[in-house]
Write an enzyme that holds these catalytic residues in place. Structure first.
Site, short mmCIF file in Angstrom:
data_model
loop_
_atom_site.label_atom_id
_atom_site.label_comp_id
_atom_site.label_asym_id
_atom_site.label_seq_id
_atom_site.Cartn_x
_atom_site.Cartn_y
_atom_site.Cartn_z
N ASP A 101 0.81 -1.21 0.00
CA ASP A 101 0.00 0.00 0.00
C ASP A 101 0.84 1.26 0.00
OD1 ASP A 101 -2.16 1.79 0.39
OD2 ASP A 101 -1.78 1.76 2.54
N ASP A 288 -2.53 5.85 -4.95
CA ASP A 288 -2.78 4.97 -3.79
C ASP A 288 -3.07 3.55 -4.28
OD1 ASP A 288 -3.59 3.73 -1.48
OD2 ASP A 288 -4.83 5.39 -0.79
#
Length: 506
Positions: A101, A288
């Site tokens: 992430d 993201d």
């Protein structure tokens, strides 16, 4: 005899090579698995979680009260993330599936000392006593996300990423995972690839240590996502550079404007060939990898929804309840379970003290203090409506089949709020392209790329990949570019030069 030994040796060598992580030259390749989207995954991609991260908590770590030493950093709901890979922690390495992430900076996995959270029972757990390289830390910490927190303590151990071993990495052993979010997750934990500025406890991220310990030649990593829904492999995360086979042409690089997240400035946003004008003067954008969606200002998302004929998602969630939980709800009602307890027993709501609460609903005070964002219609609410409808039909002695059919028809009559939006799958070919302007270059998304599909055949449901997120100046207006964008565009995260790059994915 010698030939037999030679053949055996060659066979052993081939098996050994095939078992090793794929790498070439100075590149470390991590194979990514793709979790096929389902309705619950799309439902979990709540803008409230993005608002929690990028709205109220946009400056990173938030301290608790003065009598607490726990650092809190916002964490989105990761149930909507599709891509995950495997790492090892300890000696010998204990295997975990993690989301890589770029929107957070800590590594956390469930702890063997997590006794009272269901999520820990059904996921791999780190056992410190089984590792010869474990070093105790013990400092308490908590990572926050939209509907609760994951809490635990820091520990230190070696972390294996592909065929590289990061020594003495500080990570979090999660001893509490109270949310249903992580019960149904397909992964065990999170490996953050953001900057240390947003790291809980200011701990050094795994990526920083990979660079600092000389494990990679270049301080660059890159994502390639395989968007083929039928493909076995989900893609690759490459540490130490880029693979030319993953992209076409040249990358367009843009400098970072603020460390913490991988944030940069983007330009105008177009629907078809028409400018929306909203970002003509510039908008902030964050890449993201931990979310599937594209989230942006309501002003633009509303225009997109109008252009593609999108409808509110609440009726879709209602139909999900009927198709996936209808018989369970019926059986619970028939068995005498109180109607106000049915949805909690079905795992769609939780009980907060004496109050029956949706697992996705926050208080009005929380919403108002965090700013407004559209789209919050949880399965819990749909379940509670279905219970009322079924209970009334039970009183009229309706059969199960007829009652479920009746409730499904009622679902179509629910007023659609502004939020995540369903669309007619048959109209995809007539929808306009959507374009982001990055460094004066248009990055186009076709309808096939920005529409998410779940189900098969007549059960296929199509959902817009856009969701609304309003972040006020000076931080906003803000776009979150998730997997919907990173799939069509190979993305390079250049830590050394503080820039990100995009090129058409191969």
């Amino acid at each position: 005899m010698e030939k037999k030994h030679l053949c055996a040796a060659l066979l052993l060598w081939a098996i050994t090579c095939s078992a090793l992580p794929a790498s070439s030259g100075d590149l470390l390749r991590i194979g990514l698995k793709k979790h096929r989207l389902d309705v619950n995954s799309i439902k979990a991609a709540r803008v409230a979680k993005l608002q929690d991260r990028y709205g109220k908590h946009v400056n990173g770590i938030e301290k608790k009260s003065s009598d607490s030493d726990i650092d809190i950093v916002p964490l989105k709901n990761y149930l909507d993330a599709q891509y995950y890979g495997e790492i090892g922690i300890g000696s010998p390495p204990q295997k975990f599936k993690v989301i890589f992430d770029t929107g957070s900076s800590n590594l956390w996995v469930p702890s063997s000392k997590c006794y009272f959270s269901i999520a820990c029972w059904i996921h791999s757990k780190y056992k410190a006593s089984k590792s010869s390289t474990y070093t105790r830390d013990g400092e308490s910490c908590s990572i926050r996300y939209g509907t609760g927190s994951i809490s635990g303590h820091f520990s230190m151990d070696n972390v294996q990423v592909g065929d590289l071993v990061v020594k003495d990495q500080v990570f979090i052993e999660a001893t509490r995972e109270p949310s249903i979010t992580f019960i149904v997750a397909k992964f065990d934990g999170i490996l953050g690839l953001g900057f240390q500025e947003i790291s809980v406890g200011n701990t050094t991220p795994v990526w920083y240590n990979m660079v600092g310990q000389g494990l990679v030649k270049e301080s660059v990593f890159s994502f390639w996502f395989n968007r083929d829904a039928n493909a076995k492999e989900g893609g690759e995360l490459v540490f130490g550079g880029v693979d030319p086979k993953h992209f076409k042409g040249n990358h367009t690089y843009v400098p970072l404007t603020q460390k913490g997240y991988w944030q940069f400035n983007m330009g105008d946003f177009l629907i078809g060939n028409t400018s929306t004008g909203y970002c003509a003067g510039g908008c902030a954008a964050i890449v993201d990898s931990g979310t599937s969606l594209l989230a942006g200002p309501t002003t633009i998302v509303t225009q997109i929804n109008h252009a593609i004929g999108a409808e509110g998602i609440v009726s879709m969630e209602c139909k999900t309840i009927v198709s996936q939980y209808g018989e369970m709800i019926w059986d619970l009602l028939v068995s005498g379970v109180r109607p106000d307890q049915v949805c909690s027993q079905a795992g769609l709501c939780f009980v907060d003290g004496a109050q029956h609460v949706s697992s996705n609903i926050r208080t009005v005070v929380e919403r108002e203090t965090e700013g407004s964002s559209v789209g919050e219609a949880p399965l819990c609410t749909a379940c509670e409506m279905a219970v009322v409808w079924m209970q009334n039909q039970l009183k009229q002695a309706g059969t199960k089949e007829k009652v479920l059919e009746y409730v499904n028809q009622l679902c179509e009559k629910i007023p659609s709020p502004m939020g995540e939006s369903t669309i007619d799958c048959n109209s995809i070919s007539s929808m306009p392209d959507i374009s982001f302007t990055i460094k004066d270059k248009a990055f186009v998304l076709t309808p096939e790329q920005y529409i998410l599909k779940t189900g098969e055949g007549i059960a296929t449901i199509c959902v817009s990949g856009f969701a609304a997120l309003d972040v006020p100046p000076p931080r906003g207006p803000l776009w979150i570019l998730g997997d919907v964008f990173m799939g069509p565009y190979h993305t390079v995260f250049d830590y050394g030069k503080s820039q990100v790059g995009f090129a058409e994915a191969a």
